[in-house]
Design an enzyme around this catalytic site. Structure first.
Site, mmCIF file in Angstrom:
data_model
loop_
_atom_site.group_PDB
_atom_site.id
_atom_site.type_symbol
_atom_site.label_atom_id
_atom_site.label_comp_id
_atom_site.label_asym_id
_atom_site.label_seq_id
_atom_site.Cartn_x
_atom_site.Cartn_y
_atom_site.Cartn_z
ATOM 1 N N CYS A 115 0.844 -1.196 0.000
ATOM 2 C CA CYS A 115 0.000 0.000 0.000
ATOM 3 C C CYS A 115 0.884 1.254 0.000
ATOM 4 C CB CYS A 115 -0.981 -0.049 1.149
ATOM 5 S SG CYS A 115 -2.389 1.080 0.965
ATOM 6 N N HIS A 218 -3.563 -5.291 0.204
ATOM 7 C CA HIS A 218 -3.025 -5.789 1.466
ATOM 8 C C HIS A 218 -3.038 -7.318 1.490
ATOM 9 C CE1 HIS A 218 -2.490 -2.119 3.956
ATOM 10 N NE2 HIS A 218 -3.310 -1.615 3.044
ATOM 11 N N GLU A 220 -1.492 -9.337 3.301
ATOM 12 C CA GLU A 220 -1.389 -9.939 4.638
ATOM 13 C C GLU A 220 -2.746 -10.397 5.161
ATOM 14 O OE1 GLU A 220 -1.941 -5.493 5.412
ATOM 15 O OE2 GLU A 220 -0.976 -6.777 3.923
#
Length: 251
Positions: A115, A218, A220
């Site tokens: 990001c 993102h 993750e």
């Protein structure tokens, strides 16, 4: 024969707002750390300390520049703030992450930017940013989604021949989206690796380095199965970097 130690990945944290610097908190979401530890690495959180940059780089094998709810100062890419009412800055964080990024690039230590981390890599490589997507381009995609972060928001298309395409092993996938700025274009130092349907840049790569790339979403949060491969690739590159460093020391 002893096995090599697991790669150590430095993770840049966010910080809280506080009445004084001494009361501010450094923090990282657990899923950033889990994305490293679940794939065989050791996550190390790096408090902002400009005097410790080289020491940090001595201790890590890779760098993960995380995202956050703030913006890169347009002055860093030579532009005025077009929408100051939409902008939030954390100058101390940006200065620290920029110093870490520059030092990692100088050593060719693997870097993954997520990001805002991707945007910082792009700016360091001479690119500019769209400062507020809804004002800068015509799009029907909501890049700052209202849904939970573990839900996909839109599709991205990964360019053939990119390192990202080889890593993820897919041509397109669904990702989450939590940003209002984006990389404006590629430069001679940074190449676009993926885009959304509206042309917004979703991933970049620095071809001159062994592993330096950024993604706008993102991963993750593990919205899709291919995202695990991104962290596996970072750790593999970190192992190679560590091996090169050990060889150089013993030579």
């Amino acid at each position: 024969m002893t096995s090599s130690p697991p790669p150590r990945i430095g993770i840049t944290p966010d910080r809280s707002a506080a009445a004084s610097d001494i009361e501010a908190l450094f923090f990282v979401r657990r899923n950033y750390c889990a994305a490293i530890s679940d794939n065989g690495g050791v996550p190390l959180v790096l408090p902002y300390d400009m005097d410790a940059v080289e020491t940090y780089l001595d201790q890590i094998d890779g760098l993960l520049i995380t995202g956050g709810m703030f913006d890169v100062n347009p002055a860093l890419y030579g532009m005025p703030a077009r929408y100051p009412e939409k902008m939030a800055l954390k100058e101390d964080r940006t200065a620290f992450e920029q110093a870490m990024l520059r030092a990692a690039i100088a050593r060719d230590i693997p870097v993954l930017g997520i990001c805002g981390g991707m945007q910082l890599i792009a700016v360091e490589m001479g690119a500019t940013l769209l400062q507020h997507i809804p004002s800068d381009i015509a799009t029907t995609i909501e890049h700052k989604q209202a849904d939970d972060c573990d839900l996909a928001s839109h599709a991205i298309h990964i360019r053939q021949g990119s390192k990202l395409r080889a890593i993820l092993g897919v041509e397109t996938c669904e990702v989450n989206s939590l940003h209002h700025q984006s990389v404006a274009s590629s430069t001679d130092k940074v190449k676009v690796a993926a885009v959304a349907d509206d042309g917004v840049v979703e991933a970049i790569e620095v071809p001159s380095l062994s592993f330096c790339m950024g993604v706008q979403w993102h991963p993750e949060y593990r919205v899709n199965a291919s995202e695990k491969n991104l962290f596996t690739a970072l750790l593999a590159a970190a192992r190679e970097s560590a091996a090169r460093h050990r060889t150089a020391i013993s030579a």
